[in-house]
Design an enzyme around this catalytic site. Structure first.
Site, PDB file in Angstrom:
ATOM      1  N   ASP A 143      -5.167  -6.174  -4.301  1.00 49.07           N
ATOM      2  CA  ASP A 143      -4.614  -5.504  -3.125  1.00 49.07           C
ATOM      3  C   ASP A 143      -3.702  -4.341  -3.476  1.00 49.07           C
ATOM      4  OD1 ASP A 143      -2.463  -6.886  -4.153  1.00 49.07           O
ATOM      5  OD2 ASP A 143      -1.958  -7.960  -2.316  1.00 49.07           O
ATOM      6  N   HIS A 151       0.823  -1.214   0.000  1.00 49.70           N
ATOM      7  CA  HIS A 151       0.000   0.000   0.000  1.00 49.70           C
ATOM      8  C   HIS A 151       0.856   1.262   0.000  1.00 49.70           C
ATOM      9  CE1 HIS A 151      -3.404  -2.575   1.921  1.00 49.70           C
ATOM     10  NE2 HIS A 151      -3.240  -2.820   0.643  1.00 49.70           N
TER      11      HIS A 151
END
Length: 266
Positions: free
Chosen positions: A149, A94
């Site tokens: 993701d 992330h």
């Protein structure tokens, strides 16, 4: 014997070209490659002499997604550690995608081949995507029993709409370059032999304006789908106040006034 860098970074005329350099694995993202990618993105983001970034892959692929060997190692960890190890890895993923998405300068993905899974998400994290005819996109997570993701569940609906994004993510099917252009996944196409050159020219065009205005405008635009209009206006007002004090604004206004004065004198 020196280990070749998994990331190549070239800077020319204010445009950075970052190449994923693991061609034998179609540039699948290993942990070491991600670390080098983060270092390069942090450097590009912080360097005010760099006005824009072009991201591409060496060899036949753009990025094949996450490294399967890394997946195997995660599964072989003790059962009590798998969850935390996965959480820690996700923080790195992330952070990497956020660096690319929030970079305070224009970013262009030059997709030269397969962009699969995390590779497709990485292209979407850029402001613009230009692709060669050899490019294709696959949100293939479903085939590994996982969900996107790398930002795909955020970025893809904003490009193609929610029902189409669900169809592409639920099926994991391959989208060839021409269809990707029709759907809005890709913004432009270019021949393979001139892909990076055209991406760099586009990056130069997109970054020739005020760096201050570009950075502030991008920050607000990235949030504009989530914010109510009042907040967008409020952030725009704050950004404009900063722009009023910038060297670029002062020089542009003075140049305009000088030109007008010279025209009036005739």
């Amino acid at each position: 014997m020196n280990t070749p860098s998994l990331i190549e970074l070239e800077i020319d005329a204010g445009i950075a070209t970052l190449r994923l350099n693991r061609p034998e694995k179609r540039n699948a993202m290993s942990d070491e490659m991600r670390s080098q990618f983060i270092d390069a993105l942090e450097r590009v983001s912080a360097d005010k002499a760099i006005r824009a970034l072009v991201l591409t892959g060496n060899g036949k692929g753009f990025c094949a997604g996450g490294d399967v060997a890394g997946m195997e190692r995660r599964m072989s960890a003790p059962a009590g550690e798998i969850g935390f190890n996965g959480w820690h890895r996700q923080q790195r993923v992330h952070y990497t995608q956020s660096l690319l998405h929030t970079m305070p300068k224009p970013t262009i993905a030059a997709v030269n081949g397969a962009a699969s899974g995390l590779g497709a998400d990485t292209a979407l994290a850029c402001d613009f995507i230009i692709a060669s005819e050899a490019a294709n996109f696959t949100w293939s997570y479903i085939h590994r029993g996982i969900v996107p993701d790398g930002g795909g569940m955020y970025f893809l609906p904003r490009r193609v709409g929610l029902p189409r994004a669900k169809e592409l993510i639920f099926s994991g099917r391959k989208v060839e370059a021409e269809e990707a252009l029709r759907l809005g996944i890709v913004d432009r196409m270019a021949p393979a032999d001139s892909l990076v050159a055209e991406a760099r020219a586009w990056a130069a065009e997109m970054s020739k304006g005020s760096a201050t205005a570009l950075a502030l405008g991008k920050t607000i635009l990235n949030q504009s789908f989530e914010l109510p209009s009042e907040q967008v206006f409020a952030q725009g007002s704050q950004a404009q106040g900063i722009c009023y004090t910038s060297t670029e604004h002062r020089e542009a206004v003075m140049a305009f006034l000088d030109k007008s004065a010279a025209g009036g004198a005739r």
